[in-house]
Scaffold this motif. Structure first.
Motif, PDB file in Angstrom:
ATOM      1  N   ARG A 100       0.835  -1.191   0.000  1.00  0.00           N
ATOM      2  CA  ARG A 100       0.000   0.000   0.000  1.00  0.00           C
ATOM      3  C   ARG A 100       0.879   1.253   0.000  1.00  0.00           C
ATOM      4  O   ARG A 100       2.005   1.227   0.496  1.00  0.00           O
ATOM      5  CB  ARG A 100      -0.897   0.042   1.258  1.00  0.00           C
ATOM      6  CG  ARG A 100      -1.986  -1.027   1.304  1.00  0.00           C
ATOM      7  CD  ARG A 100      -2.885  -1.041   0.096  1.00  0.00           C
ATOM      8  NE  ARG A 100      -3.420   0.260  -0.315  1.00  0.00           N
ATOM      9  CZ  ARG A 100      -4.550   0.792   0.154  1.00  0.00           C
ATOM     10  NH1 ARG A 100      -5.271   0.139   1.038  1.00  0.00           N
ATOM     11  NH2 ARG A 100      -4.960   1.973  -0.276  1.00  0.00           N
ATOM     12  N   SER A 101       0.344   2.316  -0.575  1.00  0.00           N
ATOM     13  CA  SER A 101       1.020   3.609  -0.491  1.00  0.00           C
ATOM     14  C   SER A 101       0.737   4.177   0.894  1.00  0.00           C
ATOM     15  O   SER A 101      -0.425   4.265   1.293  1.00  0.00           O
ATOM     16  CB  SER A 101       0.458   4.575  -1.537  1.00  0.00           C
ATOM     17  OG  SER A 101       0.817   4.145  -2.818  1.00  0.00           O
ATOM     18  N   THR A 177      -5.273  14.354   0.802  1.00  0.00           N
ATOM     19  CA  THR A 177      -3.951  14.934   0.565  1.00  0.00           C
ATOM     20  C   THR A 177      -4.081  16.439   0.351  1.00  0.00           C
ATOM     21  O   THR A 177      -5.150  16.916  -0.050  1.00  0.00           O
ATOM     22  CB  THR A 177      -3.284  14.319  -0.685  1.00  0.00           C
ATOM     23  OG1 THR A 177      -4.162  14.498  -1.791  1.00  0.00           O
ATOM     24  CG2 THR A 177      -2.991  12.848  -0.500  1.00  0.00           C
ATOM     25  N   SER A 237       5.251   9.332  -6.040  1.00  0.00           N
ATOM     26  CA  SER A 237       4.612  10.598  -6.405  1.00  0.00           C
ATOM     27  C   SER A 237       5.336  11.206  -7.598  1.00  0.00           C
ATOM     28  O   SER A 237       6.468  10.823  -7.918  1.00  0.00           O
ATOM     29  CB  SER A 237       4.632  11.565  -5.226  1.00  0.00           C
ATOM     30  OG  SER A 237       5.947  11.990  -4.985  1.00  0.00           O
TER      31      SER A 237
HETATM   32  C1  LIG Z   1       2.329   8.102 -11.088  1.00  0.00           C
HETATM   33  C2  LIG Z   1       1.735   8.189  -9.709  1.00  0.00           C
HETATM   34  C3  LIG Z   1       1.718   9.405  -9.049  1.00  0.00           C
HETATM   35  C4  LIG Z   1       1.205   9.489  -7.758  1.00  0.00           C
HETATM   36  N1  LIG Z   1       1.249  10.681  -7.112  1.00  0.00           N
HETATM   37  C5  LIG Z   1       0.820  10.762  -5.835  1.00  0.00           C
HETATM   38  C6  LIG Z   1       0.928  11.966  -5.115  1.00  0.00           C
HETATM   39  O1  LIG Z   1       1.412  12.981  -5.628  1.00  0.00           O
HETATM   40  N2  LIG Z   1       0.494  12.005  -3.836  1.00  0.00           N
HETATM   41  C7  LIG Z   1      -0.038  10.900  -3.220  1.00  0.00           C
HETATM   42  O2  LIG Z   1      -0.410  10.982  -2.058  1.00  0.00           O
HETATM   43  N3  LIG Z   1      -0.151   9.725  -3.892  1.00  0.00           N
HETATM   44  C8  LIG Z   1       0.276   9.615  -5.163  1.00  0.00           C
HETATM   45  N4  LIG Z   1       0.202   8.429  -5.838  1.00  0.00           N
HETATM   46  C9  LIG Z   1      -0.262   7.227  -5.119  1.00  0.00           C
HETATM   47  C10 LIG Z   1      -1.670   6.786  -5.532  1.00  0.00           C
HETATM   48  O3  LIG Z   1      -2.619   7.659  -4.984  1.00  0.00           O
HETATM   49  C11 LIG Z   1      -1.875   5.347  -5.060  1.00  0.00           C
HETATM   50  O4  LIG Z   1      -0.968   4.508  -5.696  1.00  0.00           O
HETATM   51  C12 LIG Z   1      -3.288   4.862  -5.357  1.00  0.00           C
HETATM   52  O5  LIG Z   1      -4.202   5.580  -4.592  1.00  0.00           O
HETATM   53  C13 LIG Z   1      -3.428   3.360  -5.074  1.00  0.00           C
HETATM   54  O6  LIG Z   1      -3.110   3.075  -3.729  1.00  0.00           O
HETATM   55  P1  LIG Z   1      -2.050   1.975  -3.348  1.00  0.00           P
HETATM   56  O7  LIG Z   1      -0.725   2.442  -3.887  1.00  0.00           O
HETATM   57  O8  LIG Z   1      -2.090   1.914  -1.854  1.00  0.00           O
HETATM   58  O9  LIG Z   1      -2.443   0.697  -4.019  1.00  0.00           O
HETATM   59  C14 LIG Z   1       0.671   8.326  -7.130  1.00  0.00           C
HETATM   60  C15 LIG Z   1       0.699   7.103  -7.816  1.00  0.00           C
HETATM   61  C16 LIG Z   1       1.232   7.032  -9.081  1.00  0.00           C
HETATM   62  C17 LIG Z   1       1.275   5.694  -9.784  1.00  0.00           C
END
Ligand SMILES: Cc1cc2nc3c(=O)[nH]c(=O)nc-3n(C[C@H](O)[C@H](O)[C@H](O)COP(=O)(O)O)c2cc1C
Length: 288
Positions: A100-101, A177, A237
């Motif tokens: 997870r992120s 966010t 990000s």
């Molecule tokens: C190219 C990319 C850019 C992203 N940029 C941000 C960001 O700027 N801030 C943030 O909080 N999450 C960011 N994310 C995370 C996504 O929000 C997250 O991967 C998505 O909600 C799915 O959640 P998980 O990674 O827990 O599966 C980014 C994801 C990707 C792939």
């Protein structure tokens, strides 16, 4: 006297100026917004992309970047039984499905050796013509993290308030966010992933890096899984409009462009994540 005689001319000129100025501002900012919403890039970033495609100075001498007579060696391979394949692939899916992120980090430090292993693993990724077009900038110093936070938060404030527009910021609401990013200083490490658009050979000739952005995307996917397998968490990000300032801060050359930024470390004790569901196999696959 002059104004009394010519007021209607002056008023017409003034009105014309105001109207054309208004039209200019409307078109300019409308264009910026459309660029950001549809390309997820600001005009500065689009200009940077255009520079990247300028390869007029490449000499066509037809000498390959790698030795022409590069040796081909036996491929070392261990074939698994079908049973093992099923077990391994399922185990890996279950494991990766737990990634997870995370947006709240503990400040506990991570051993440097682990960070190096993670980056080494990312460097095993495939790349166009084996150009390995990536630089992973590893930041652990608090001073540098603070400088990065300053740059990102000031750009992100403009992104959220002006550049991203209503639809984008509305879609981000469930993630809670905003432009304040505490994790940029609390996380023990940041990795900034730069793509290298080109490099120089030993003989000084420019070497083109084919499909550099795709290659960097794949390497970063491997980086994320290496972070996960090491028992750490991260947040990928793409800080909008921060690339040039961060490149200058880290003294990276013009041939490089920031693609991703990831804080990584341990989750804070009270970390939460949005309750997201992933698509099922039938929703992501078309079988022919
Ligand atoms: C190219 C990319 C850019 C992203 N940029 C941000 C960001 O700027 N801030 C943030 O909080 N999450 C960011 N994310 C995370 C996504 O929000 C997250 O991967 C998505 O909600 C799915 O959640 P998980 O990674 O827990 O599966 C980014 C994801 C990707 C792939």
């Amino acid at each position: 006297m002059f104004f009394e005689l010519y007021w209607h001319y002056i008023a017409t000129v003034l009105l014309g100026y105001l109207l054309s100025r208004g039209l200019y501002v409307y078109l300019k900012y409308g264009k910026i917004k459309r660029n950001v919403i549809h390309n997820f890039k600001t005009p500065d970033e689009i200009a940077e992309d255009n520079e990247e495609n300028d390869n007029d100075d490449v000499e066509e001498d037809c000498i390959p970047a790698l030795p022409k007579n590069l040796k081909h060696i036996p491929f070392v391979y261990n074939r698994l039984s079908e049973e093992e394949m099923k077990n391994e692939s399922d185990k890996y899916f279950q494991f990766m499905n737990k990634r997870r992120s995370v947006r709240n980090f503990s400040s506990d430090p991570v051993p440097k050796e682990v960070l190096y292993n993670i980056i080494k693993t990312a460097g095993t990724g495939p790349s166009g013509a084996h150009t390995e077009p990536w630089t992973f900038a590893l930041i652990t110093s608090l001073n540098m993290k603070q400088k990065i936070k300053e740059i990102i938060e000031s750009e992100e404030e403009i992104n959220y308030k002006k550049r991203m527009g209503k639809i984008w910021t509305t879609d981000l609401k469930p993630f809670k966010t905003n432009w304040v990013k505490e994790y940029l200083t609390t996380a023990p490490a940041l990795i900034l992933v730069f793509k290298q658009m080109y490099s120089f050979r030993d003989d000084g000739k420019k070497k083109l890096h084919y499909y550099n952005e795709q290659s960097v995307g794949i390497a970063t996917g491997i980086l994320i899984s290496a972070i996960h397998v090491s028992g750490l968490v991260s947040l990928i990000s793409t800080p909008l409009n921060c690339g040039p300032s961060l490149r200058t801060l880290l003294n990276r050359p013009n041939s490089e462009k920031l693609i991703y930024l990831l804080p990584l470390g341990y989750p804070a004790d009270d970390s939460t994540v949005p309750d997201l569901k992933r698509k099922d196999l039938q929703d992501i696959m078309e079988e022919y």
